[in-house]
Design a protein around this motif. Structure first.
Motif, PDB file in Angstrom:
ATOM      1  N   CYS A   1       0.847  -1.174   0.000  1.00  0.00           N
ATOM      2  CA  CYS A   1       0.000   0.000   0.000  1.00  0.00           C
ATOM      3  C   CYS A   1       0.893   1.236   0.000  1.00  0.00           C
ATOM      4  O   CYS A   1       1.711   1.422   0.896  1.00  0.00           O
ATOM      5  N   THR A   2       0.741   2.061  -0.976  1.00  0.00           N
ATOM      6  CA  THR A   2       1.527   3.281  -1.086  1.00  0.00           C
ATOM      7  C   THR A   2       0.739   4.444  -0.511  1.00  0.00           C
ATOM      8  O   THR A   2      -0.329   4.797  -1.003  1.00  0.00           O
ATOM      9  N   ILE A   3       1.272   5.019   0.540  1.00  0.00           N
ATOM     10  CA  ILE A   3       0.621   6.157   1.195  1.00  0.00           C
ATOM     11  C   ILE A   3       1.095   7.435   0.509  1.00  0.00           C
ATOM     12  O   ILE A   3       2.294   7.642   0.353  1.00  0.00           O
ATOM     13  N   PRO A   4       0.173   8.302   0.107  1.00  0.00           N
ATOM     14  CA  PRO A   4       0.593   9.548  -0.554  1.00  0.00           C
ATOM     15  C   PRO A   4       1.346  10.461   0.413  1.00  0.00           C
ATOM     16  O   PRO A   4       1.119  10.430   1.625  1.00  0.00           O
ATOM     17  N   ASP A   5       2.242  11.248  -0.131  1.00  0.00           N
ATOM     18  CA  ASP A   5       3.023  12.172   0.689  1.00  0.00           C
ATOM     19  C   ASP A   5       2.143  13.069   1.542  1.00  0.00           C
ATOM     20  O   ASP A   5       2.493  13.398   2.678  1.00  0.00           O
ATOM     21  N   GLY A  17     -11.852   1.350   3.777  1.00  0.00           N
ATOM     22  CA  GLY A  17     -12.954   0.863   2.963  1.00  0.00           C
ATOM     23  C   GLY A  17     -12.615  -0.519   2.443  1.00  0.00           C
ATOM     24  O   GLY A  17     -11.649  -1.142   2.888  1.00  0.00           O
ATOM     25  N   GLY A  18     -13.388  -0.993   1.502  1.00  0.00           N
ATOM     26  CA  GLY A  18     -13.163  -2.320   0.952  1.00  0.00           C
ATOM     27  C   GLY A  18     -11.790  -2.482   0.343  1.00  0.00           C
ATOM     28  O   GLY A  18     -11.076  -3.443   0.635  1.00  0.00           O
ATOM     29  N   VAL A  28      -9.627  18.431   5.497  1.00  0.00           N
ATOM     30  CA  VAL A  28      -9.652  18.001   4.103  1.00  0.00           C
ATOM     31  C   VAL A  28      -9.609  16.479   4.049  1.00  0.00           C
ATOM     32  O   VAL A  28      -8.830  15.838   4.766  1.00  0.00           O
ATOM     33  N   VAL A  29     -10.421  15.883   3.188  1.00  0.00           N
ATOM     34  CA  VAL A  29     -10.459  14.429   3.029  1.00  0.00           C
ATOM     35  C   VAL A  29      -9.443  13.993   1.980  1.00  0.00           C
ATOM     36  O   VAL A  29      -9.388  14.567   0.884  1.00  0.00           O
ATOM     37  N   LEU A  30      -8.661  12.973   2.326  1.00  0.00           N
ATOM     38  CA  LEU A  30      -7.707  12.356   1.408  1.00  0.00           C
ATOM     39  C   LEU A  30      -8.150  10.910   1.191  1.00  0.00           C
ATOM     40  O   LEU A  30      -8.573  10.250   2.140  1.00  0.00           O
ATOM     41  N   VAL A  31      -8.064  10.416  -0.030  1.00  0.00           N
ATOM     42  CA  VAL A  31      -8.447   9.039  -0.327  1.00  0.00           C
ATOM     43  C   VAL A  31      -7.400   8.430  -1.254  1.00  0.00           C
ATOM     44  O   VAL A  31      -6.947   9.090  -2.190  1.00  0.00           O
ATOM     45  N   TRP A  32      -7.022   7.165  -0.990  1.00  0.00           N
ATOM     46  CA  TRP A  32      -6.125   6.464  -1.891  1.00  0.00           C
ATOM     47  C   TRP A  32      -6.451   4.977  -1.887  1.00  0.00           C
ATOM     48  O   TRP A  32      -7.166   4.493  -1.029  1.00  0.00           O
ATOM     49  N   GLY A  33      -5.912   4.288  -2.868  1.00  0.00           N
ATOM     50  CA  GLY A  33      -6.179   2.869  -3.047  1.00  0.00           C
ATOM     51  C   GLY A  33      -6.851   2.649  -4.390  1.00  0.00           C
ATOM     52  O   GLY A  33      -6.680   3.433  -5.324  1.00  0.00           O
ATOM     53  N   TRP A  34      -7.624   1.588  -4.504  1.00  0.00           N
ATOM     54  CA  TRP A  34      -8.309   1.278  -5.754  1.00  0.00           C
ATOM     55  C   TRP A  34      -9.360   2.331  -6.022  1.00  0.00           C
ATOM     56  O   TRP A  34     -10.277   2.526  -5.247  1.00  0.00           O
ATOM     57  N   ASN A  35      -9.240   3.013  -7.147  1.00  0.00           N
ATOM     58  CA  ASN A  35     -10.114   4.145  -7.447  1.00  0.00           C
ATOM     59  C   ASN A  35     -10.822   3.913  -8.780  1.00  0.00           C
ATOM     60  O   ASN A  35     -10.683   4.696  -9.715  1.00  0.00           O
ATOM     61  N   VAL A  36     -11.590   2.850  -8.855  1.00  0.00           N
ATOM     62  CA  VAL A  36     -12.294   2.515 -10.085  1.00  0.00           C
ATOM     63  C   VAL A  36     -13.188   3.673 -10.525  1.00  0.00           C
ATOM     64  O   VAL A  36     -13.956   4.219  -9.742  1.00  0.00           O
TER      65      VAL A  36
END
Length: 167
Positions: A1-5, A17-18, A28-36
């Motif tokens: 899992c790559t965490i953004p800077d 999440g799933g 501010v909300v940050l989101v990363w991972g599978w972004n279909v």
């Protein structure tokens, strides 16, 4: 899992999440991972003033000035925030494909209700202090007792043991 800077410091809340992660940093909300299909990209309304976050299997939830914001996969209406959740909400949680909110001590839920996870029992309509969501069930804390409803078989996740029914 790559965490953004951007999430390497100053984060005050996290949720999983799933197949994605959500974090809160400076409102501010940050989101990363599978972004279909870009489903998980936070909307403009989640770019300031957010006080709490949660995640479901394929959707995200934020609380801003008492209003629930939701975005992502909306196959079951989990992101269709009803009018009663647009003000006065004090807590949020995500289930698999449903969204949960707490307002004036009452549990609110919407989205996938196949197993009754969004059908609020009378006992959860007042005096609730905390909420949580499972894949197909909803959980609340009231007067030191755990309440749970939704899918219960074959694992018993809604069968609250005696030791969790008080204190």
């Amino acid at each position: 899992c790559t965490i953004p800077d951007s999430a390497n410091s100053g984060v005050t809340a996290i949720a999983g999440g799933g197949q994605h992660t959500i974090a809160l940093k400076g409102g501010v909300v940050l989101v990363w991972g599978w972004n279909v299909n870009g489903f998980y990209n936070p909307p403009a309304s989640a770019q300031s003033g957010v006080s709490a976050i949660a995640a479901g299997s394929g959707h995200n939830i934020a609380l801003k000035n008492g209003e629930v914001l939701a975005w992502g996969n909306n196959n079951f209406g989990e992101c269709n925030v009803p009018a009663f959740a647009k003000s006065g909400v004090t807590a949020i949680a995500g289930g698999g494909n449903h969204t949960i909110a707490l307002k004036d001590g009452a549990v609110l839920a919407w989205g996938w209700n196949w197993e009754g996870q969004c059908t609020i029992p009378d006992s959860a309509k007042s005096g609730v202090t905390q909420i949580a969501g499972g894949g197909q069930h909803t959980i609340a804390l009231k007067a030191g007792a755990v309440l749970a409803w939704g899918y219960n078989n074959p694992y018993g996740q809604c069968t609250v043991p005696a030791s969790a029914q008080s204190g």
